[in-house]
Design a protein around this motif. Structure first.
Motif, mmCIF file in Angstrom:
data_model
loop_
_atom_site.group_PDB
_atom_site.id
_atom_site.type_symbol
_atom_site.label_atom_id
_atom_site.label_comp_id
_atom_site.label_asym_id
_atom_site.label_seq_id
_atom_site.Cartn_x
_atom_site.Cartn_y
_atom_site.Cartn_z
ATOM 1 N N PRO A 145 2.320 2.050 -2.611
ATOM 2 C CA PRO A 145 1.815 3.164 -2.739
ATOM 3 C C PRO A 145 1.494 3.676 -1.432
ATOM 4 C CG PRO A 145 0.737 1.925 -4.339
ATOM 5 C CD PRO A 145 1.676 0.954 -3.424
ATOM 6 N N ALA A 146 1.882 5.104 -1.144
ATOM 7 C CA ALA A 146 1.740 5.593 0.162
ATOM 8 C C ALA A 146 0.183 5.622 0.931
ATOM 9 C CB ALA A 146 2.129 7.105 0.224
ATOM 10 N N SER A 147 -0.616 5.434 -0.215
ATOM 11 C CA SER A 147 -2.287 5.199 0.123
ATOM 12 C C SER A 147 -2.546 3.883 0.895
ATOM 13 C CB SER A 147 -3.029 5.465 -1.124
ATOM 14 O OG SER A 147 -2.805 4.560 -1.909
ATOM 15 N N SER A 148 -1.482 3.172 0.724
ATOM 16 C CA SER A 148 -1.774 1.582 1.145
ATOM 17 C C SER A 148 -1.595 1.492 2.630
ATOM 18 C CB SER A 148 -0.674 0.727 0.770
ATOM 19 O OG SER A 148 0.390 1.165 1.209
ATOM 20 N N GLY A 149 -1.069 2.585 3.355
ATOM 21 C CA GLY A 149 -1.031 2.600 4.989
ATOM 22 C C GLY A 149 0.176 1.971 5.349
ATOM 23 N N ASN A 150 0.931 1.324 4.523
ATOM 24 C CA ASN A 150 2.338 0.404 4.736
ATOM 25 C C ASN A 150 3.135 1.395 5.196
ATOM 26 O OD1 ASN A 150 0.880 -2.466 4.670
ATOM 27 N ND2 ASN A 150 0.791 -1.963 2.470
ATOM 28 N N GLU A 151 4.038 0.624 6.170
ATOM 29 C CA GLU A 151 5.374 1.581 6.281
ATOM 30 C C GLU A 151 6.347 0.690 6.047
ATOM 31 O OE1 GLU A 151 5.916 4.582 7.663
ATOM 32 O OE2 GLU A 151 4.011 4.962 8.459
ATOM 33 N N VAL A 152 7.080 0.798 4.543
ATOM 34 C CA VAL A 152 7.946 0.188 4.226
ATOM 35 C C VAL A 152 9.359 0.531 4.146
ATOM 36 C CG1 VAL A 152 8.744 -1.162 2.014
ATOM 37 C CG2 VAL A 152 6.442 -0.832 2.610
#
Length: 317
Positions: A145-152
């Protein structure tokens, strides 16, 4: 600027005819009359190119193959358009020059950067839905999820079934190089993780033996085999087995759309196949090591091939 890596390689194929284009575009290796070990040898010239607008239809065909029976859930044209927007990221392999059809594709899509696009939202929602059904993939439900802060970065890699695995390491090498250039140019490709979309299959014994009392042969041992939930798991992409060594997680999922029965009775074979989706998550810092391992495992220039490689980059209009 367009990549143009030129490779001439020897491939073994069947002696079933002189039409090398037909043999290359879709036929598996098969034995010639008289001996299972006799093959004709054809020479195939591989060339690497940037994704270009004339590849649009070819990309949709490769994506349809990669996404399996659930391909209809996605706007394949929109995915192809997004790939083409990234003009200097990703690569294709062709055998008929720049205007030819792509036989292989490898690229990466930034899931966070494009999270507002309907086609990316449909891909992410689908992955989250499938991950929730798999214990090994369940961590993705909190990582994507975008809210996770990860850049996938979602890596899409597909090729026609008779294209050698050895074309893959150069494609990954070029991708890493292009990502580095993009980051230096302040473009949004600083990833924390890479998620590789792939597929596997399980062997399904034919029930023809039960109805005809025909003795069933044992399945030929293969190196690209693993075990999943007590079943023999085979890789459509042999490189996945190497990528697993560097992965945070990997796992399979069932397609939502029913897969046609894997029984092989109509093909007069001893085994049929049941395909499944497959996902591999790798930390960004580990991908370079994984690519080095791919180069070792699948070198493009085996000692006996006599292949030669010439690489150049040229400006295209």
């Amino acid at each position: 600027m367009a990549k143009r890596k030129h490779v001439e390689d020897d491939l073994e194929d069947s002696a079933a005819g002189d039409d090398s284009e037909q043999e290359f575009s879709g036929l598996e290796e098969s034995s010639s009359e008289g001996s299972e070990d006799e093959y004709d040898e054809i020479r195939v010239e591989f060339e690497w190119f940037d994704p270009q607008k004339q590849d649009f239809e070819g990309f949709q065909m490769l994506l349809r193959q990669l996404l399996g029976t659930d391909a209809s859930f996605f706007h394949l044209g929109a995915i192809a358009d997004l790939i083409l927007e990234q003009k200097l990221l990703g690569s294709t392999v062709k055998t008929d020059g720049n205007e030819g059809d792509p036989h292989s594709l490898l690229t990466v899509l930034n899931l966070k950067q494009h999270s507002n696009r309907p086609v990316i939202k449909s891909l992410v929602d689908y992955i989250l839905d499938r991950a929730a059904t798999s214990r090994s993939l369940s961590p993705l439900t909190s990582l994507l999820p975008a809210s996770s802060g990860n850049e996938v970065g979602l890596i899409l890699s597909e090729r026609w079934v008779n294209i050698a695995t050895e074309v893959v390491p150069p494609m990954y090498e070029m991708l890493l190089e292009e990502i580095e250039w993009a980051v230096n140019d302040k473009e949004p490709y600083t990833f924390t993780h890479y998620l590789i979309w792939s597929k596997i299959y399980h062997a399904v014994p034919s029930t023809l033996d039960e109805t005809t009392n025909r003795p069933m042969k044992k399945m030929k041992p293969e190196s690209n085999k693993d075990v999943d939930d007590g079943q023999s798991m085979y890789y459509f992409h042999p490189e996945d087995e190497v990528l697993h060594r560097y992965a945070m997680l990997h796992g399979n999922f069932d397609y939502k759309t029913p897969v046609p029965e894997g029984d092989s009775r109509n093909a007069f074979q001893d085994f049929g196949v049941t395909p499944h989706g497959h996902l591999i998550l790798i930390k960004a810092a580990e991908l370079k090591s994984a690519v080095k391992a791919l180069k070792t495992e699948f070198p493009f220039l085996p000692a006996t091939s006599g292949a030669t490689m010439d690489e150049s980059r040229s400006t295209t209009p």
